[in-house]
Design a protein around this motif. Sequence first.
Motif, mmCIF file in Angstrom:
data_model
loop_
_atom_site.group_PDB
_atom_site.id
_atom_site.type_symbol
_atom_site.label_atom_id
_atom_site.label_comp_id
_atom_site.label_asym_id
_atom_site.label_seq_id
_atom_site.Cartn_x
_atom_site.Cartn_y
_atom_site.Cartn_z
ATOM 1 N N THR A 62 -5.522 -5.008 2.651
ATOM 2 C CA THR A 62 -5.205 -6.160 1.742
ATOM 3 C C THR A 62 -6.082 -6.886 0.700
ATOM 4 O OG1 THR A 62 -6.504 -7.811 3.285
ATOM 5 C CG2 THR A 62 -4.306 -6.950 3.995
ATOM 6 N N LEU A 91 -1.138 -0.147 1.253
ATOM 7 C CA LEU A 91 -1.821 -0.792 0.482
ATOM 8 C C LEU A 91 -0.921 -2.071 0.145
ATOM 9 C CD1 LEU A 91 -3.246 1.494 -2.129
ATOM 10 C CD2 LEU A 91 -3.904 0.945 0.335
ATOM 11 N N VAL A 92 -1.396 -3.329 0.544
ATOM 12 C CA VAL A 92 -0.550 -4.376 0.294
ATOM 13 C C VAL A 92 -1.050 -5.809 -0.290
ATOM 14 C CG1 VAL A 92 0.639 -3.965 2.760
ATOM 15 C CG2 VAL A 92 -1.258 -5.863 2.549
ATOM 16 N N ARG A 124 0.253 4.684 0.124
ATOM 17 C CA ARG A 124 1.475 3.951 -0.031
ATOM 18 C C ARG A 124 1.399 2.547 -0.158
ATOM 19 N NH1 ARG A 124 6.866 4.914 3.666
ATOM 20 N NH2 ARG A 124 8.370 3.649 2.437
ATOM 21 N N GLY A 125 1.944 2.000 -1.303
ATOM 22 C CA GLY A 125 2.243 0.703 -1.559
ATOM 23 C C GLY A 125 3.155 0.119 -0.836
ATOM 24 N N GLY A 127 5.406 -3.835 -0.162
ATOM 25 C CA GLY A 127 5.819 -5.047 -0.917
ATOM 26 C C GLY A 127 7.086 -5.595 0.327
#
Length: 342
Positions: A228, A249-250, A282-283, A285
Amino acid sequence: MSPTVVPAIPAVHREVRLADQAEGEVTAGHFMIAEVPVPVPGPGQVLVRTRVMAVTAAMRTQMTKVPLPMPSFVPGQALWGAAVGEVVAAPGGGFTPGELVHHPYGWREFAAVDESRVRRLDRDALPTPAAHLSQGATAWGALRRAAEVRPGDTVFITGAAGGVGSLAGQLARRMGAGRVVGSTGSERKAARLRAELGYDDTIVRGAGPIERQLRRAAPGGIDVLLDTVGGEQLPAALAVARPDARFALVGALSSQLGGSGGALTPLELDTGLIITRRVTLRGFGLHAHPDLPREWTEEFGRGLRDGSLSFPHTLLQGIEQAPQALCELTQGRHIGAVLVEL
């Protein structure tokens, strides 16, 4: 069961506006509270009375002049963000006055919202309306779907005391992780993470090189990263990644709360390590997973009721406290979600 009583709608209400864009530290002077007429819902809209609103680190970034991949707040206009409220008028007939809903226009006591942007909530699904504003759905989705935590994994979670991280440690443990390590900004927070929130060990930003601390806390390397924060913690995690590690990945808290005025600073990563260790980045959302909030609510409700999950949060009272809530969040004063009850 007696019908829900809907209070009378007042003529005016309060909203929090951005007084000026922020370049450095956020202060109360960056906000102003305005008294304005209660909006009249148009065709396809509902009028919602906000009960609880969330304050998040991304809002700090939205207060700047820096170009962003999301809309920025506009000086002189009201801020916005996730909120829970009650429908008080529904001229279109798609909702019923008294229903509990999630909507994207916090920072105001009343909001006229398009029906397509209102999500109906079950009053009995969670113990309190505030729990619907946890950031656990992001933690749950990132760990399950992006990082695919497996039994025995060593998991590293950055920003572990934040709204996502304070639930992510508990969830990684719930998914069978063998070791959970988190980063935070103070030893006071680190102690609570270890004692209450599922973390086996912690690293503290500013207490020495991140990579060195991480090698001590996870001597066998890490299988999963939930990031984060970004900044120096991402390359440190890559340096200790095991083969086939999965990185989700956030967020980018190091930029959102740092001294760069919200600018998202480019980061250099060792592509050789990514290739040779077959690391997946990896992103993630929540907006791309519309089914997740319902899935998370069911999991969260079970965990809260049987005591296997807790919801760390700070709840301030009154819309006039919303600016202070964001200031305190940027100062790192709280653990978990930061909410304001109107």
